[in-house]
Design a protein around this motif. Structure first.
Motif, PDB file in Angstrom:
ATOM      1  N   ILE A  19       0.833  -1.212   0.000  1.00  0.00           N
ATOM      2  CA  ILE A  19       0.000   0.000   0.000  1.00  0.00           C
ATOM      3  C   ILE A  19       0.867   1.263   0.000  1.00  0.00           C
ATOM      4  CG2 ILE A  19      -0.288   0.091   2.539  1.00  0.00           C
ATOM      5  CD1 ILE A  19      -3.058   0.835   0.028  1.00  0.00           C
ATOM      6  N   ASN A  20       2.031   1.191   0.670  1.00  0.00           N
ATOM      7  CA  ASN A  20       2.944   2.345   0.692  1.00  0.00           C
ATOM      8  C   ASN A  20       3.463   2.659  -0.711  1.00  0.00           C
ATOM      9  OD1 ASN A  20       2.607   2.339   3.380  1.00  0.00           O
ATOM     10  ND2 ASN A  20       4.747   1.984   3.934  1.00  0.00           N
ATOM     11  N   LEU A  23       0.367   3.841  -2.943  1.00  0.00           N
ATOM     12  CA  LEU A  23       0.026   5.240  -2.636  1.00  0.00           C
ATOM     13  C   LEU A  23       1.031   6.189  -3.294  1.00  0.00           C
ATOM     14  CD1 LEU A  23      -1.045   5.565   1.111  1.00  0.00           C
ATOM     15  CD2 LEU A  23      -2.244   6.481  -0.876  1.00  0.00           C
ATOM     16  N   LEU A  42       1.896  21.019  -3.514  1.00  0.00           N
ATOM     17  CA  LEU A  42       2.598  21.301  -2.252  1.00  0.00           C
ATOM     18  C   LEU A  42       1.968  20.482  -1.127  1.00  0.00           C
ATOM     19  CD1 LEU A  42       3.276  25.150  -2.236  1.00  0.00           C
ATOM     20  CD2 LEU A  42       4.925  23.303  -2.420  1.00  0.00           C
ATOM     21  N   LEU A  45       3.011  16.966  -1.545  1.00  0.00           N
ATOM     22  CA  LEU A  45       4.405  16.802  -1.107  1.00  0.00           C
ATOM     23  C   LEU A  45       4.481  16.675   0.412  1.00  0.00           C
ATOM     24  CD1 LEU A  45       7.409  16.779  -1.999  1.00  0.00           C
ATOM     25  CD2 LEU A  45       7.426  19.243  -1.618  1.00  0.00           C
ATOM     26  N   LEU A  46       3.720  17.530   1.085  1.00  0.00           N
ATOM     27  CA  LEU A  46       3.677  17.473   2.549  1.00  0.00           C
ATOM     28  C   LEU A  46       3.160  16.108   3.001  1.00  0.00           C
ATOM     29  CD1 LEU A  46       3.875  18.841   5.337  1.00  0.00           C
ATOM     30  CD2 LEU A  46       1.571  19.720   4.990  1.00  0.00           C
ATOM     31  N   VAL A  48       3.134  13.266   1.343  1.00  0.00           N
ATOM     32  CA  VAL A  48       4.070  12.191   0.983  1.00  0.00           C
ATOM     33  C   VAL A  48       5.244  12.139   1.954  1.00  0.00           C
ATOM     34  CG1 VAL A  48       5.765  11.532  -0.791  1.00  0.00           C
ATOM     35  CG2 VAL A  48       3.441  12.079  -1.447  1.00  0.00           C
ATOM     36  N   LEU A  49       5.697  13.335   2.365  1.00  0.00           N
ATOM     37  CA  LEU A  49       6.840  13.373   3.277  1.00  0.00           C
ATOM     38  C   LEU A  49       6.440  13.011   4.708  1.00  0.00           C
ATOM     39  CD1 LEU A  49       8.606  16.589   1.953  1.00  0.00           C
ATOM     40  CD2 LEU A  49       9.535  14.276   1.872  1.00  0.00           C
ATOM     41  N   PHE A  50       5.258  13.434   5.088  1.00  0.00           N
ATOM     42  CA  PHE A  50       4.811  13.228   6.469  1.00  0.00           C
ATOM     43  C   PHE A  50       4.398  11.773   6.715  1.00  0.00           C
ATOM     44  CE2 PHE A  50       1.555  13.782   9.918  1.00  0.00           C
ATOM     45  CZ  PHE A  50       2.457  14.108  10.909  1.00  0.00           C
ATOM     46  N   PHE A  51       3.647  11.241   5.793  1.00  0.00           N
ATOM     47  CA  PHE A  51       3.239   9.837   5.951  1.00  0.00           C
ATOM     48  C   PHE A  51       4.276   8.940   5.271  1.00  0.00           C
ATOM     49  CE2 PHE A  51      -0.683  12.235   6.434  1.00  0.00           C
ATOM     50  CZ  PHE A  51      -1.142  11.709   7.634  1.00  0.00           C
ATOM     51  N   ARG A  52       4.282   7.690   5.638  1.00  0.00           N
ATOM     52  CA  ARG A  52       5.326   6.798   5.132  1.00  0.00           C
ATOM     53  C   ARG A  52       4.996   6.298   3.719  1.00  0.00           C
ATOM     54  NH1 ARG A  52       9.411   5.691   8.316  1.00  0.00           N
ATOM     55  NH2 ARG A  52       9.142   6.076  10.534  1.00  0.00           N
ATOM     56  N   VAL A  53       4.851   7.246   2.866  1.00  0.00           N
ATOM     57  CA  VAL A  53       4.653   6.890   1.460  1.00  0.00           C
ATOM     58  C   VAL A  53       6.045   6.700   0.866  1.00  0.00           C
ATOM     59  CG1 VAL A  53       3.790   7.738  -0.764  1.00  0.00           C
ATOM     60  CG2 VAL A  53       2.539   8.247   1.334  1.00  0.00           C
ATOM     61  N   ASN A  54       6.213   5.656   0.079  1.00  0.00           N
ATOM     62  CA  ASN A  54       7.557   5.363  -0.425  1.00  0.00           C
ATOM     63  C   ASN A  54       8.046   6.445  -1.389  1.00  0.00           C
ATOM     64  OD1 ASN A  54       9.440   3.956  -2.507  1.00  0.00           O
ATOM     65  ND2 ASN A  54       9.569   2.862  -0.554  1.00  0.00           N
ATOM     66  N   LEU A  55       9.148   7.059  -1.049  1.00  0.00           N
ATOM     67  CA  LEU A  55       9.625   8.219  -1.812  1.00  0.00           C
ATOM     68  C   LEU A  55      10.189   7.827  -3.182  1.00  0.00           C
ATOM     69  CD1 LEU A  55      11.298  10.338   1.011  1.00  0.00           C
ATOM     70  CD2 LEU A  55       9.120  10.749  -0.118  1.00  0.00           C
TER      71      LEU A  55
ATOM     72  N   LYS B   3       3.722   3.949  12.850  1.00  0.00           N
ATOM     73  CA  LYS B   3       4.448   3.395  11.713  1.00  0.00           C
ATOM     74  C   LYS B   3       4.026   4.066  10.385  1.00  0.00           C
ATOM     75  CE  LYS B   3       1.740  -0.592  10.228  1.00  0.00           C
ATOM     76  NZ  LYS B   3       1.770  -1.994   9.886  1.00  0.00           N
ATOM     77  N   TRP B   4       2.933   4.810  10.429  1.00  0.00           N
ATOM     78  CA  TRP B   4       2.484   5.528   9.228  1.00  0.00           C
ATOM     79  C   TRP B   4       3.065   6.937   9.131  1.00  0.00           C
ATOM     80  CZ3 TRP B   4       0.123   3.910   4.971  1.00  0.00           C
ATOM     81  CH2 TRP B   4      -0.479   2.652   4.997  1.00  0.00           C
ATOM     82  N   ILE B   5       3.633   7.410  10.207  1.00  0.00           N
ATOM     83  CA  ILE B   5       4.078   8.813  10.230  1.00  0.00           C
ATOM     84  C   ILE B   5       5.598   8.891  10.325  1.00  0.00           C
ATOM     85  CG2 ILE B   5       4.090  10.925  11.666  1.00  0.00           C
ATOM     86  CD1 ILE B   5       1.171  10.194  12.383  1.00  0.00           C
ATOM     87  N   ARG B   6       6.167   9.824   9.567  1.00  0.00           N
ATOM     88  CA  ARG B   6       7.588  10.117   9.779  1.00  0.00           C
ATOM     89  C   ARG B   6       7.698  11.617  10.063  1.00  0.00           C
ATOM     90  NH1 ARG B   6       8.914   7.792   3.895  1.00  0.00           N
ATOM     91  NH2 ARG B   6       7.557   9.153   2.718  1.00  0.00           N
ATOM     92  N   TRP B   7       8.077  11.931  11.295  1.00  0.00           N
ATOM     93  CA  TRP B   7       8.067  13.335  11.733  1.00  0.00           C
ATOM     94  C   TRP B   7       9.103  14.178  11.000  1.00  0.00           C
ATOM     95  CZ3 TRP B   7       4.004  15.045  14.151  1.00  0.00           C
ATOM     96  CH2 TRP B   7       3.217  14.134  14.853  1.00  0.00           C
ATOM     97  N   TRP B   8      10.191  13.536  10.605  1.00  0.00           N
ATOM     98  CA  TRP B   8      11.213  14.317   9.892  1.00  0.00           C
ATOM     99  C   TRP B   8      10.692  14.828   8.544  1.00  0.00           C
ATOM    100  CZ3 TRP B   8      12.460  12.519   5.129  1.00  0.00           C
ATOM    101  CH2 TRP B   8      12.264  11.156   4.868  1.00  0.00           C
ATOM    102  N   GLY B   9       9.553  14.228   8.092  1.00  0.00           N
ATOM    103  CA  GLY B   9       8.959  14.646   6.810  1.00  0.00           C
ATOM    104  C   GLY B   9       8.558  16.113   6.823  1.00  0.00           C
ATOM    105  N   ILE B  10       8.040  16.570   8.001  1.00  0.00           N
ATOM    106  CA  ILE B  10       7.621  17.981   8.100  1.00  0.00           C
ATOM    107  C   ILE B  10       8.841  18.887   7.953  1.00  0.00           C
ATOM    108  CG2 ILE B  10       6.649  19.739   9.648  1.00  0.00           C
ATOM    109  CD1 ILE B  10       4.754  17.622  10.666  1.00  0.00           C
ATOM    110  N   PHE B  13       9.857  18.907   4.446  1.00  0.00           N
ATOM    111  CA  PHE B  13       8.941  19.729   3.642  1.00  0.00           C
ATOM    112  C   PHE B  13       9.281  21.215   3.789  1.00  0.00           C
ATOM    113  CE2 PHE B  13       4.976  22.190   3.365  1.00  0.00           C
ATOM    114  CZ  PHE B  13       4.619  21.896   2.053  1.00  0.00           C
ATOM    115  N   ILE B  17      10.616  23.733   0.894  1.00  0.00           N
ATOM    116  CA  ILE B  17       9.922  24.982   0.564  1.00  0.00           C
ATOM    117  C   ILE B  17      10.883  26.169   0.714  1.00  0.00           C
ATOM    118  CG2 ILE B  17       8.038  26.562   1.259  1.00  0.00           C
ATOM    119  CD1 ILE B  17       7.035  24.018  -0.128  1.00  0.00           C
TER     120      ILE B  17
END
Lengths: 173, 573
Positions: A19-20, A23, A42, A45-46, A48-55, B3-10, B13, B17
């Motif tokens: 699913i990762n 998505l 934007l 992007l937020l 994708v980066l915040f949730f564990r979507v495969n980059l 496990k669904w969240i990666r805080w460093w993502g913010i 981001f 920007i």
């Protein structure tokens, strides 16, 4: 690109939840089909980066769908024109046109509206299809792919070597 | 959930920007300069160059230094050469994708400056180049004219040769037919056989009739067959002669047309003499009007792009640098997506004190409800007493597109100006003053114009490098004595298909002075053309008539045989 393909191959072959990856492909489709520098991208992007979507899958998906945009932009224009000038859309269109976010997003542009509509409508089907295909791939094709020359080349490339090294360091952290 | 969240993502981001904004800001000046060049080149079809663009965020403004737009019709010249452009925009409206420019100052405008490199863009629209009517000069060396006409390939003379070829063909066909036709000897033979039969029958009565029964039948059959053959051939011959006569007549008629064509080619242009100013000022007006309409054609779509009609009553516009169409919806904040409320134009000081203003520049006049207004004034200038330019571009209503321009230049000093009439002949106007009044209105594509130029205290001289020519000398000496004259130009038609008529009081003066000369000259030329062509015609016509006489004689011969042979049948019992 080779680096991204190697990463994608690794991800496909890894234990990463399908699913990762699905998505990521779907978000890549939205970003790839629509204009890169737009407001909604934007937000994606937020997300994708915040949730564990495969980059890696997201980047490869974006590039692949962006390449398709050159062929599909005329179709998107026609779809966008049909939607934007439809009677049912008049009130919605007027509301969005007067909303700063959507106006900044060029939502009244036929190519933008058409590509956004196609990618939003196609999001869920694409999610299920790619999820299904990843599972099938892992079950039936994975072993065969691992043995192919191209996979071996990609896996043995320096990019992949350094990527693996950095990944290990990151995991340790 | 974790496990669904990666805080460093913010953080990533925000970093992306921030890096994006920093890179954009660092490159913004270059991006703006490139966008101006790219858009300008797309619109004008010629090179657009910006020395430097400088973006300031507080207040939101762009300062452009050194903007040059090359002239697509003359790539080594700049159409516009601007020292400085200052643009102040509304920052809040920009977030709504509305570019509202409150102040737009264009300072140090120079026109028609020289370029060091060509401003041509490969693949751009071709230059406007008017194709002028040729001004035909009289040929005064008549011996030369005679040899020129003798060398001319005339269609009528070719027609005569075709008739002669036809006669030869007919003769060959007839000769072949003669072989199957009875001759006078055959007629005499028939008469002889008839006489023998009739004499024997008269002598032996029924016995003679019974004896010659089969001979009579055979003779009758032979004669009737010959009569049919003669009749058929006679008819063919008549048709052939008739056809040849018709072709001969046609060839004779085409001689007249050839003579007229030669007269048009070699005699002095009477129309040119009646309207000499058309050739005199063709570059001043015809070329410039053509160039102006070419620019108008290029620019006017940008004033009305909001009016692309879509289905269900929607309208939209094609964005210049994006794909697709931007569909217009009802706007709660009634302002167009692009508007220059006021653009102040200041000419370079070398022209004197000329300033102008353009108001309400937008491609969505349906939203503003206001037309673009042009106003330009200058007094006590170096090159003229005063300049007043007023104009309007109205696209407020879809079905009523009205553009107008009114230019008034009073007492403009004349620099030496060269007017080329043809490759050998040019006329220079030096000194003096000119006052120009130009009123052009284009309503829904239809042009109405009133253009009047007054020239005063000018001195005119000419430069002619061709062979000595009394008519040109007469015109030149007449022009030498003229110091005041006027020109009226009228443009009729629509923007895609228009006519320009140029009239001047010079026309009558030139016409009166050279008409009798031109007439005498034309008569001499006509006489030579008639003589040369008719002489050639005479020889060919004589040859044709001689051949036709022979054919007619042959036909008469066949007729004679037919008549004689026909008289034999009644004599047979």
């Amino acid at each position: 690109m080779i680096r991204q393909l190697a990463k994608l191959l690794r991800v496909l072959n890894s234990e990463t939840a399908p699913i990762n990856i699905s998505l990521a492909v779907c978000f890549g489709m939205v970003v790839g089909f629509t204009q890169i520098w737009s407001a909604h991208n934007l937000v994606i992007l937020l997300f994708v980066l915040f949730f564990r979507v495969n980059l890696s899958a997201f980047l490869v998906g974006t590039i692949v769908f962006k390449s398709l945009l050159f062929i599909l932009s005329n179709i998107f224009h026609q779809i966008g024109l049909t939607i934007l000038t439809a009677d049912f859309y008049r009130d919605i269109g007027t509301y969005l046109y007067n909303n700063t976010f959507w106006k900044f997003d060029r939502i009244n542009n036929t190519v933008m509206a058409g590509s956004l509509a196609v990618s939003v409508i196609g999001f869920l089907p694409m999610l299920f299809i790619s999820n299904f295909l990843i599972k099938k791939y892992r079950k039936h094709i994975l072993e065969y792919v691992r043995k192919t020359k191209i996979a071996k080349v990609l896996m043995s490339s320096n990019f992949y070597y350094y990527y693996k090294k950095i990944s290990r360091i990151r995991d340790a952290l | 959930m974790k496990k669904w969240i990666r805080w460093w993502g913010i953080a990533a981001f925000i970093a992306i920007i921030l890096i994006g904004i920093i890179i954009w800001y660092l490159l913004a000046d270059k991006i703006i300069a490139n966008k101006i060049e790219e858009s300008g080149e797309y619109i004008f079809g010629a090179k657009v160059e910006v020395n430097q663009a400088d973006l300031t965020l507080f207040p939101l403004s762009v300062n452009v230094n050194g903007l040059r737009v090359a002239n697509p019709n003359s790539p080594m010249k700049n159409l516009l050469d601007i020292d400085k452009v200052l643009i102040y925009a509304d920052r809040e409206k920009l977030l709504e994708r509305k570019l509202i420019i409150s102040d737009f100052i264009v300072d140090g405008i120079k026109l028609n400056t020289d370029r060091k490199t060509s401003g041509e863009i490969k693949g751009a629209d071709s230059y406007y180049q008017h194709v002028y009517d040729e001004f035909v000069l009289p040929i005064l060396d008549l011996s030369n004219l005679k040899s020129l006409i003798e060398k001319e390939e005339l269609p009528s003379l070719k027609s005569f040769n075709y008739v002669i070829e036809d006669i030869e063909r007919v003769k060959t066909e007839w000769e072949y037919s003669y072989q199957s036709l009875p001759t006078m000897d055959d007629v005499h033979q028939y008469q002889k056989r008839t006489n023998i039969i009739t004499q024997d029958i008269q002598k032996n009565k029924i016995k003679g009739l019974l004896t010659h029964g089969s001979d009579i039948k055979l003779l009758k059959d032979e004669i009737e067959r010959d009569i049919a053959n003669l009749r058929s051939n006679k008819k063919t011959m008549e048709v052939d002669i008739d056809s040849l006569q018709t072709k001969k007549s046609r060839a004779i008629s085409s001689v007249i047309s050839d003579i007229n064509n030669l007269k048009d080619k070699y005699t002095f242009d009477f129309k040119g003499i009646n309207n000499f100013s058309k050739y005199f000022f063709k570059e001043e007006f015809v070329q410039r009007i053509g160039e102006s309409f070419q620019f108008y054609d290029k620019l006017h779509p940008y004033f009305q792009v909001a009016y692309t009609e879509l289905r269900n009553g929607y309208i939209g516009n094609e964005p210049i640098l994006y794909e697709g169409i931007d569909v217009q919806f009802a706007d709660f904040d009634v302002q167009p997506s692009f508007l220059i409320e006021s653009a102040k134009l200041i000419m370079d000081p070398s022209y004197g004190d000329i300033t102008g203003e353009l108001k309400n520049i937008t491609n969505e006049q349906n939203v503003t409800g206001l037309p673009i207004i042009i106003n330009f004034n200058g007094k006590n200038l170096d090159f003229a007493e005063s300049v007043n330019i007023g104009g309007m571009i109205s696209r407020v209503k879809l079905d009523n597109k009205i553009d107008s321009i009114s230019i008034e230049i009073n007492k403009q000093k004349i620099k030496q100006t060269r007017f080329a009439i043809n490759k050998d002949w040019s006329i220079n106007i030096n000194d003096g003053l000119t006052s120009k009044n130009i009123d052009v209105k284009i309503a829904n594509g239809n042009i109405k114009s009133k253009i009047h130029f007054e020239y005063n205290d000018v001195s005119i001289n000419s430069d002619y490098r061709g062979e000595k020519n009394i008519i040109i000398s007469t015109i030149n000496s007449l022009l030498l004595g003229i110091s005041d004259f006027y020109i009226d130009v009228n443009i009729t038609g629509n923007i895609d298909d228009y006519d320009i008529s140029i009239r001047s009081d010079l026309d009558n003066r030139i016409n009166n002075s050279v008409t009798s000369l031109v007439q005498t000259e034309a008569n001499k030329v006509k006489s030579i053309i008639n003589d040369v062509v008719n002489e050639k015609k005479k020889i060919l016509v004589q040859q044709i008539e001689l051949e036709l006489e022979k054919l007619t004689f042959d036909l008469a011969n066949v007729e004679d045989i037919l008549n004689k042979i026909k008289k034999i049948i009644p004599k047979l019992p």
